[in-house]
Design an enzyme around this catalytic site. Structure first.
Site, PDB file in Angstrom:
ATOM      1  N   SER A   1       0.824  -1.216   0.000  1.00 42.12           N
ATOM      2  CA  SER A   1       0.000   0.000   0.000  1.00 42.12           C
ATOM      3  C   SER A   1       0.856   1.264   0.000  1.00 42.12           C
ATOM      4  O   SER A   1       1.971   1.274   0.521  1.00 42.12           O
ATOM      5  CB  SER A   1      -0.887   0.034   1.241  1.00 42.12           C
ATOM      6  OG  SER A   1      -1.768  -1.046   1.251  1.00 42.12           O
TER       7      SER A   1
ATOM      8  N   GLU B   1      -5.014 -19.468  -0.436  1.00 41.25           N
ATOM      9  CA  GLU B   1      -6.052 -19.317   0.563  1.00 41.25           C
ATOM     10  C   GLU B   1      -7.017 -20.505   0.463  1.00 41.25           C
ATOM     11  O   GLU B   1      -7.441 -20.883  -0.617  1.00 41.25           O
ATOM     12  CB  GLU B   1      -6.746 -17.970   0.335  1.00 41.25           C
ATOM     13  CG  GLU B   1      -8.089 -17.771   0.977  1.00 41.25           C
ATOM     14  CD  GLU B   1      -8.109 -17.924   2.482  1.00 41.25           C
ATOM     15  OE1 GLU B   1      -7.042 -17.949   3.110  1.00 41.25           O
ATOM     16  OE2 GLU B   1      -9.206 -18.062   3.010  1.00 41.25           O
TER      17      GLU B   1
END
Lengths: 315, 392
Positions: free
Chosen positions: B131, B246
Site C-alpha cells: 500500500s 487461501e
C-alpha cells in the site's frame, strides 16, 4: 468433514426444483393459484411429505439434511399450502403421506389462535402444553378471517374450546423439526428474491445504463446474497445436526437457523421490492407474495427474537 | 453434507492438542505490546517450537518444508491453537502467509533456498510493502518507482501500513518498473533487505494508540535485479498468485476468539445487572447465532477448497459479514460496560480493558484487507455477475 452436497442430495434438490417449475411455476404464481387437493396429491406423489418417514412406513427414510433441501426449493417457488404441518404429520395422520389429506396446525401458545388453509385441511394438529394432539378439522369451530395479509394463506380464527384429540407426537420434536423446515422454506424465499433482483438489475436501464452497474444497487444485492448464504450455512448445518446430535446441539443449531433464515427472508424481500422500484410496489409483480409468505412464516415456530433470547441463555 | 471428522483428522487433532497442552505452559511471559524487539523474539521462538514439532508451514507443500496439511487439518490446527490460547502468528505473518507462498509459486530455486527454510524456522521476518498513500483500495495505482541501473534497481517512493517493519529482515516490495504501461502491467515484485541504505521507517500511530504499522520511505535504495521474483512488469500477477493459497481458513482464529469475547460480554452483563435488559440478551443471541453460522460458513468454504483447490468467492461473503459483526459485538460490549468503557484498563472488572481496546481496534476490520465497500463490489461483480462500474 465435508460441507458440500452429495450427488444424491443434489439430485433430490434438482428433482424438487423441476417439479416446482412444472407444477407451480411463474404462471401459477402470477395467477395467484391457491393450494388445492390436486396440488396436494401431486406433492404427495413427489414424496415431499414422506421424506423422513421410515421406508417401512411408506416414506423415503431420509434425514432432515435432505428435508431442508426439499423445503428450500418449495420456498424458492413459493408453493402455497400447509406444507410444514402436513410434512410433520406424515406417517402419523392417515392420508397425509400420500397427499390425500392436508393437515393444519395450531400452537396453543400463540394469540390470536389461527388456523391456516381452513378449507383445505382434513385434520388439525394442536401443539399444546400437554403434548401434540390430532383432531378432526370438522370438530373445530372456526371463523374465516377477512383480508388475510398473504392472499395465498387464508386464515380462520378458532372459536371456543379445542376438543381433545389423540396424541400425535412430542412437543419438542415437532417444534424442532417444524422450525427447521420452516427455516429452509425461508431460505428458499431469501435466495429466490435475490435471484429475481439480480436479474432485474441486469436488465432495467436508467440514465443510459443498467441499474446493476450502480454501486448503490450493487451493494444492496451483495448484502442480500450474503444474508442468504449465511442462512444457508446455518440451515444445512442444522439439518445435519438434528440427524446426528454428536456433531452439535440440535436445539441451538435450529434456533440459529430459524433466526437467520427469518432475517434473510424478511430483509431480502423488502430489499427486493426496493431494487424493483415502483414495479416492486405493484400487485402484478409477485415480490409482495414472497414478502407476505416470509412474514407469515416468521410468526411460526418461534420468532427470531424468541430464538435469540433462547440462544443468549447458552452464551 | 457431513460434519463428522474422519479418524485421521481426529488423530491429528488429538496429537496437536496434547502437544499444545505440553508446550504452552513453558512459554516465556508475553512481552508488552510496544516492545517490538521483544515481540519478535517471542513470536520467532514460538515459530521455532512449531518447526521442531513438525507444525511449521502447516499448509505449505512438503517439498518446500511444510507439513502439506489438508484444508480441514489446517482448520483444526487454527481452531485448536486458538482454544489453547497459543501465541498468534505475529511477526511471522507476512513470511508464512504471504511472502513465503509467493516465493513457493514464483521464485527461482536459489531464491527459495535462501528464504523458505529460514522463514519456517523463525529465523527470518518479513514485512509487506504494498500500500501507498495514494494506492489503497486501488492498489495497482502504486507509484513507488524502481529504475534499472546496471545489475541493480534504484528505488524511490513511499509505502504505508507496513506491519512489523522495524523488526523485519526483508520486505516484499511492489514497485513500478514501467510508468508508461497500463497500471497493472508495469509492476514488479522485489525482495528488499530491510538493512539496505536509504530505507527510513517511521512508526504510524493508530487510533488505538499502538504502533502496529509504519510508514516506509525509500530513497535511492539499491537492490540487485536478481532479487526480482517473476518477470519484470509481471508483479501484479505474481502478487495475485498468493490468493490461490487461501483455503478458506483465514478467519478461523478470529471466529473462535469472537465466541470467547461474546461470552465475556455476557459475563460482564450478568455481573453488572444489564443482563436483565431484554434488548441486551436479544443482541447476545443474535450475535451467537451469526457466529455459529459463520463457523459453518468457514467449514463450507474449507470443504469447497478441498474439492476445487480454491475457496471461491465465499471468502468475500465471509469477510463482509464477519467484519461487520465484529463492529456490533464491540458496540454491545461498550453498551454493557457503560461508564466502565472509558478506559483501556480493567476499570470495570477483569477483561474490560481488552474489550474496550478491541472495540477501537475493530474499526479497522471493515477497512483492512479490502474495505466492506470493495467486498460488496467483489460479491456483486464476481458472484452475481453484475456489470462493472466505469473506472478511471
Amino acid at each position: 468433514m465435508d460441507f458440500t452436497l452429495s450427488s444424491d442430495q443434489q439430485a433430490l434438490r434438482e428433482g424438487v426444483r423441476e417439479f416446482c417449475n412444472k407444477r407451480y411455476g411463474e404462471d401459477a404464481l402470477r395467477g395467484f393459484t391457491a393450494a388445492d387437493a390436486s396440488l396436494w396429491r401431486d406433492l404427495g406423489d413427489l414424496g415431499v411429505f414422506g421424506l423422513t418417514v421410515p421406508e417401512a412406513d411408506g416414506g423415503a427414510g431420509l434425514g432432515m439434511a435432505e428435508a431442508v433441501l426439499a423445503f428450500e426449493e418449495l420456498g424458492r417457488a413459493l408453493v402455497p399450502g400447509p406444507l410444514v404441518a402436513s410434512y410433520l404429520a406424515a406417517g402419523v395422520v392417515e392420508g397425509t403421506l400420500e397427499g390425500a389429506a392436508a393437515v393444519g396446525l395450531v400452537d396453543e401458545s400463540s394469540d390470536p389462535l389461527l388456523v391456516e388453509h381452513p378449507d383445505l385441511i382434513a385434520s388439525l394438529v394442536v401443539i399444546g402444553a400437554d403434548g401434540v394432539h390430532r383432531i378432526d378439522a370438522a370438530s373445530v369451530i372456526t371463523e374465516l378471517v377477512a383480508s388475510p395479509m398473504d392472499p395465498l394463506t387464508p386464515v380462520a380464527r378458532v372459536v371456543g374450546e379445542l376438543p381433545k384429540g389423540n396424541s400425535a407426537g412430542e412437543v419438542d420434536d415437532w417444534r424442532l423439526r417444524g422450525a427447521l423446515v420452516t427455516s429452509a422454506y425461508q431460505l428458499g424465499i431469501a435466495h429466490a428474491v435475490t435471484d429475481r433482483s439480480v436479474a432485474y438489475a441486469k436488465e432495467r436501464e436508467q440514465f443510459g445504463r443498467t441499474i446493476g452497474s450502480f454501486q448503490a444497487i450493487k451493494h444492496i444485492l451483495a448484502d442480500m446474497f450474503v444474508r442468504a448464504e449465511l442462512a444457508r450455512a446455518a440451515v444445512y448445518a442444522a439439518g445435519v445436526t438434528v440427524d446426528d446430535p454428536e456433531v452439535g446441539d440440535p436445539a441451538r443449531a435450529v434456533a440459529t437457523a430459524k433466526l437467520l433464515a427469518d432475517e434473510a427472508a424478511l430483509l431480502n424481500t423488502k430489499a427486493a421490492i426496493q431494487v424493483h422500484g415502483g414495479m416492486g410496489f405493484t400487485w402484478e409483480v409477485p415480490l409482495h407474495l414472497f414478502l407476505k409468505r416470509a412474514w407469515v412464516l416468521s410468526t411460526t415456530f418461534g420468532t427470531a427474537d424468541e430464538h435469540a433470547l433462547a440462544l443468549a441463555s447458552g452464551v | 453434507v457431513d460434519l463428522r471428522f474422519t479418524e485421521s483428522e481426529q488423530a491429528f487433532r488429538a496429537e496437536l492438542r496434547s502437544w499444545l497442552a505440553e508446550t504452552i505452559p513453558g512459554l516465556p511471559p508475553k512481552p508488552s505490546r510496544e516492545d517490538w524487539p521483544a515481540r519478535r523474539e517471542y513470536d520467532t521462538h514460538w515459530q521455532r517450537l512449531l518447526y521442531d514439532a513438525g507444525y511449521a508451514g502447516i499448509n505449505w507443500p512438503t517439498e518446500y518444508g511444510g507439513r502439506g496439511a489438508t484444508p480441514t487439518e489446517h482448520l483444526i490446527f487454527l481452531e485448536e491453537s486458538e482454544r489453547a490460547k497459543a501465541p498468534y502468528v505475529g511477526v511471522n505473518f507476512v513470511g508464512l502467509l504471504h511472502a513465503g507462498p509467493t516465493l513457493i509459486a514464483e521464485a527461482t530455486p536459489e531464491q527459495q533456498a535462501a528464504h523458505l527454510p529460514r522463514i519456517l524456522r523463525g529465523e527470518e521476518v518479513w514485512c509487506q510493502g504494498f500500500s501507498e498513500p495514494n494506492a489503497g483500495s486501488d492498489l495497482a495505482a502504486l507509484r513507488c518507482r524502481a529504475v534499472r541501473d546496471g545489475d541493480d534497481y534504484v528505488i524511490n517512493g513511499q509505502k504505508i501500513w507496513t506491519s512489523h517493519a522495524e523488526v523485519a529482515d526483508y520486505c516484499e516490495l511492489l514497485v513500478r518498473t514501467d510508468p508508461d504501461a497500463p497500471k497493472h502491467k508495469g509492476i514488479s515484485w522485489l525482495i528488499v533487505p530491510m538493512d539496505t541504505p536509504g530505507i527510513e521507517i517511521r512508526p504510524l500511530r493508530t487510533l488505538v494508540g499502538s504502533t502496529e504499522f509504519s510508514e516506509v520511505f525509500l530513497t535511492d535504495v539499491r537492490v540487485p535485479v536478481a532479487n526480482r521474483v517473476g518477470e519484470e512488469n509481471d508483479g501484479w500477477r505474481v502478487t495475485m498468485v498468493t490468493l490461490s493459497f487461501e483455503r478458506g481458513t483465514a478467519f478461523v482464529s478470529d471466529v473462535v476468539n469472537s465466541m470467547v469475547m461474546l461470552h465475556d460480554v455476557a459475563e460482564h452483563a450478568r455481573k453488572n445487572g444489564r443482563w436483565a435488559d431484554d434488548s441486551v440478551r436479544r443482541d447476545v443471541g443474535h450475535l451467537a447465532a451469526e457466529l455459529d453460522a459463520l463457523w459453518m460458513l468457514i467449514k463450507r468454504n474449507v470443504s469447497e477448497a478441498t474439492h476445487n483447490g480454491v475457496p471461491g468467492a465465499g471468502a468475500s461473503v465471509f469477510k463482509l459479514r464477519y467484519s461487520e459483526l465484529r463492529l456490533r459485538l464491540g458496540d454491545l460490549a461498550v453498551q454493557v460496560l457503560g461508564r466502565g468503557s472509558v478506559a483501556m484498563s480493567d476499570v470495570a472488572g477483569p477483561g474490560s480493558g481488552f474489550l474496550v481496546e478491541d472495540r477501537l481496534n475493530s474499526l479497522s476490520y471493515t477497512i483492512a484487507a479490502g474495505t466492506s465497500q470493495i467486498q460488496r463490489n467483489i460479491v456483486a461483480e464476481r458472484i452475481l455477475g453484475l456489470p462493472k462500474e466505469a473506472k478511471g
